[in-house]
Design an enzyme around this catalytic site. Structure first.
Site: not given
Length: 245
Positions: A115-116
């Protein structure tokens, strides 16, 4: 370019100049500042997806300095990992990550489902203090501090903790905007060498931000601070649950 060429060359986007190279991805002198803290149990329940199970209201806030990583270069990231279990096995659910390098943002999201998001984290030593900061744009959203190398930790125990499974929620949309991929992914760190591990007094401050909502898991009590210097390989993932099946 014919169809066979497209299929042969296709690895990642853009086709003729992928944003990241194929793995494996090796990290040398990867440095962690991890502040473990107690948070609100209902807040955790609102963000951890089934079939993962919450064991206790704990969050690990991490700052990670990566000066030498194969294919991804030199960068820093910051985010939250939540201790969970899957089918009775303890591991960590990666809830949020913020970093300052396009290649691992693209690779992490497309390959594993990390989840960047793009932001500006730092991890530095300032005289007697290890300091981690996270800015989203010009706004400071996280600050962690720890006394520098106050007490040495057992390297074998630290390594054992880093070899436990990690979990991600991979989401890739279809061209019509619906979810085409929605999977729970498991991955491991491999070939881990601990070059040093320490603990000391630690503090953590989180600020509310609409697009970097780290403070939605509030700090109720700081439990510990950990500083680690290591080498490791980021292993590829496996799908352990398909939400669309």
């Amino acid at each position: 370019m014919n169809i066979a060429d497209v299929k042969r060359k296709a690895f990642a986007m853009p086709l003729t100049s992928p944003a990241f190279p194929p793995g494996p991805y090796r990290f040398v002198n990867r440095e962690f500042l991890i502040v473990t803290y107690r948070t609100d149990l209902d807040a955790l329940r609102a963000v951890v997806p089934e079939p993962l199970q919450i064991t206790e209201p704990i969050v690990k806030y991490e700052f990670i300095r990566m000066p030498d990583s194969t294919g991804f270069g030199d960068y820093t990231e910051s985010g939250q990992v939540i201790p969970v279990t899957f089918e009775g096995v303890a591991g960590g659910y990666v809830h949020s990550m913020y970093l300052n390098d396009e290649a691992p943002i693209a690779g992490g999201r497309e390959l594993w489902g990390f989840p960047k998001k793009l932001a500006a984290p730092t991890l530095t030593a300032e005289t007697d203090t290890l300091i981690g900061t996270l800015n989203y744009g010009s706004v400071r959203v996280a600050t962690a501090t720890m006394g520098y190398k106050h007490r040495t930790l057992d390297a074998a125990a630290v390594r054992a903790g880093m070899l436990t499974p990690n979990y991600l929620l991979k989401i890739i949309p279809h061209v019509d905007g619906s979810a085409r991929i929605c999977e729970l992914v498991r991955y491991y760190l491999e070939d881990v060498t601990i070059k040093g591990a320490w603990t000391g007094p630690a503090a953590l401050e989180l600020a509310h931000h609409a697009l970097a909502p780290v403070a939605q898991l509030p700090v109720l009590e700081v439990i510990s601070g950990t500083h680690i210097l290591s080498d490791m390989t980021l292993g590829m993932g496996t799908v352990i649950h398909d939400y669309l099946a």
